[in-house]
Design an enzyme around this catalytic site. Structure first.
Site, PDB file in Angstrom:
ATOM      1  N   HIS A 185       0.867  -1.178   0.000  1.00 60.36           N
ATOM      2  CA  HIS A 185       0.000   0.000   0.000  1.00 60.36           C
ATOM      3  C   HIS A 185       0.905   1.230   0.000  1.00 60.36           C
ATOM      4  CE1 HIS A 185      -3.606   2.415   0.656  1.00 60.36           C
ATOM      5  NE2 HIS A 185      -2.768   3.217   1.291  1.00 60.36           N
ATOM      6  N   CYS A 186       0.672   2.126  -0.963  1.00 59.50           N
ATOM      7  CA  CYS A 186       1.554   3.276  -1.106  1.00 59.50           C
ATOM      8  C   CYS A 186       0.804   4.563  -0.760  1.00 59.50           C
ATOM      9  CB  CYS A 186       2.080   3.322  -2.541  1.00 59.50           C
ATOM     10  SG  CYS A 186       3.133   4.739  -2.841  1.00 59.50           S
ATOM     11  N   PRO A 187       1.166   5.235   0.356  1.00 61.35           N
ATOM     12  CA  PRO A 187       0.475   6.487   0.704  1.00 61.35           C
ATOM     13  C   PRO A 187       0.708   7.573  -0.346  1.00 61.35           C
ATOM     14  CG  PRO A 187       2.208   5.946   2.302  1.00 61.35           C
ATOM     15  CD  PRO A 187       2.218   4.858   1.272  1.00 61.35           C
ATOM     16  N   ASN A 190      -1.985   6.910  -2.497  1.00 60.82           N
ATOM     17  CA  ASN A 190      -3.215   6.649  -1.740  1.00 60.82           C
ATOM     18  C   ASN A 190      -3.953   5.422  -2.280  1.00 60.82           C
ATOM     19  OD1 ASN A 190      -5.093   7.230   0.263  1.00 60.82           O
ATOM     20  ND2 ASN A 190      -6.380   8.428  -1.122  1.00 60.82           N
ATOM     21  N   ASN A 191      -3.184   4.412  -2.648  1.00 57.81           N
ATOM     22  CA  ASN A 191      -3.774   3.207  -3.237  1.00 57.81           C
ATOM     23  C   ASN A 191      -2.770   2.067  -3.068  1.00 57.81           C
ATOM     24  OD1 ASN A 191      -5.452   1.522  -4.672  1.00 57.81           O
ATOM     25  ND2 ASN A 191      -5.294   2.612  -6.622  1.00 57.81           N
TER      26      ASN A 191
END
Ligand SMILES: [Zn+2]
Ligand SMILES: [Zn+2]
Length: 423
Positions: A185-187, A190-191
């Protein structure tokens, strides 16, 4: 120079405080001024502020800060992407307003192409939902990859989504769904990065790195008249470095925040996306996702502990068939206890005495998956470091990852093409 030196002081102070907050609690630093400062910053100061808040507002600010902290760090939110896009847009506008009049047309031409790309790939990463597993996509996702019976086993249900987990998928608590071929999950976007948008994520890292390198080059090109070093000083001596420092200060003064400041920011940060890209290239070459790399690391540790065993799927299937039809004489071991008495689990550690390694081989309902390679390997971990009871002859202890097949590794180039295919 005044604005730049102020920025440098602020950056240095933030870096120092981040270092104190992160490393001050390490045992080696605990009884040093760094450790005292960390406790003052992270323990005593918040405690004092909370007490003050209780007296003045009845604790309302504390409650709201906790809510904000939860939102920022434990919920899906667009804050990081807003900061990232804001910083990128602000820097680009500031730089281009002052740089364009100084540049020839040949150097201006690539700019629109290079600047648009990070926005385009960010948008493609952010809006992608094709990797979310829901009842309508579930069957398709089950046919994406075979279960390797090493990291991923069949009949494993996600307790939140209430769906059988396809191979290589992972439930993301921030996105609230299981994600196909989940990388992480990559902030930043945001996905989740996973099947379908992994290629856009790689393109984002590359385009961002290239844009920064080109920006840094333009900054150098504009300031190069000021970067003339006196050749009479020789190279790499004291006089040489004094000269480098002198011309750097002159160039920074001449370029100001827009050209020199943004240029330095690009020089300082272009390695971040490219470094991350290099790491992902390594993962692709090795045929694993970030999620799988941690699973392989766990497996390596379990191998060092001597609790990992492998066996042939065909041999286990034959064994189970014989067991089912009661041909005890043809079975392995003593034939009277064909179960896994020690509760080995193909998906992790012993849980309740059942062994997923035995799953479904008796009922032969394997899903057909169009995957170019196959493997006859089943890998399990046991609690006590002994081979599954009653089947000792079937299992071999494994001490090294080199002895285990990675079913998802098609070879460097083919792994890359799989990622590029997306969908
Ligand atoms: Zn799920
Ligand atoms: Zn996610």
């Amino acid at each position: 120079m005044g604005v730049l030196s102020n920025i440098a002081i602020v950056v240095a102070a933030i870096s120092f405080l981040t270092f104190v907050a992160l490393f001050g609690q390490l045992p080696v630093l605990r009884k040093t001024p760094i450790g005292w400062l960390q406790r003052a910053l992270c323990l005593h100061a918040p405690r004092g502020l909370r007490a003050l808040d209780r007296v003045t507002t009845g604790g309302r600010i504390t409650i709201k800060s906790k809510r904000l902290g939860r939102y920022l760090f434990y919920e899906k939110n667009p804050i990081v992407i807003i900061i990232f896009l804001g910083l990128m847009t602000g820097s680009a506008i500031l730089f281009l307003c002052f740089a364009i009049p100084e540049l020839p047309a040949s150097l201006i031409l690539p700019i629109p192409f290079l600047v648009v790309q990070p926005y385009l790939f960010t948008w493609l990463c952010v809006r992608h939902r094709g990797h979310y597993i829901n009842p309508s996509t579930h069957t398709t996702r089950l046919h994406d990859y075979p279960y390797d019976d090493t990291l991923f086993v069949a009949n494993n249900t996600c307790s939140t989504c209430n769906l059988a987990k396809p191979a290589r998928s992972k439930h993301c608590s921030l996105c609230g769904v299981c994600v196909a071929m989940c990388d992480h999950h990559c902030p930043w976007i945001n996905n989740c990065v996973g099947r379908g948008n992994y290629r856009w994520f790689l393109a984002l890292l590359l385009s961002l790195g290239l844009m920064e390198i080109y920006g840094a080059y333009l900054s150098y090109w504009i300031l190069r008249p000021f970067l003339t070093i006196n050749p009479g000083n020789g190279y790499f001596g004291q006089a040489y470095w004094d000269d480098v420092l002198r011309v750097t200060v002159i160039a920074i003064n001449a370029g100001g925040l827009s050209i020199a400041g943004v240029g330095m920011l690009m020089v300082a940060t272009f390695t971040l996306p490219l470094g991350l890209l290099a790491y992902h290239c390594y993962l692709i070459w090795a045929g694993m996702t970030t999620n799988e790399s941690s699973k392989w690391a766990d497996l390596r540790e379990d191998m060092a502990d001597g609790v990992v065993f492998k066996c042939s799927r065909e041999a286990l299937r034959t064994h189970n068939r014989l067991r089912k039809y009661g041909d005890r004489n043809a079975g392995y071991g003593n034939g009277s206890n064909p179960g896994f008495a020690n509760g080995a689990s193909g998906s992790g550690y012993a849980n309740g005495g059942s062994n997923p390694a035995l799953h479904d081989w008796d009922v032969a309902d394997e899903l057909y998956v169009a995957w170019p390679i196959s493997s006859d390997q089943i890998v399990v971990r046991t609690m006590d470091g002994r081979a599954p009871t009653g089947q000792e002859a079937l299992w071999t202890q494994v001490w090294s990852l080199a002895d285990v097949v990675n079913l998802y590794d098609l070879g460097g180039w083919d792994n890359f093409m799989q990622i590029m295919k997306g969908g």
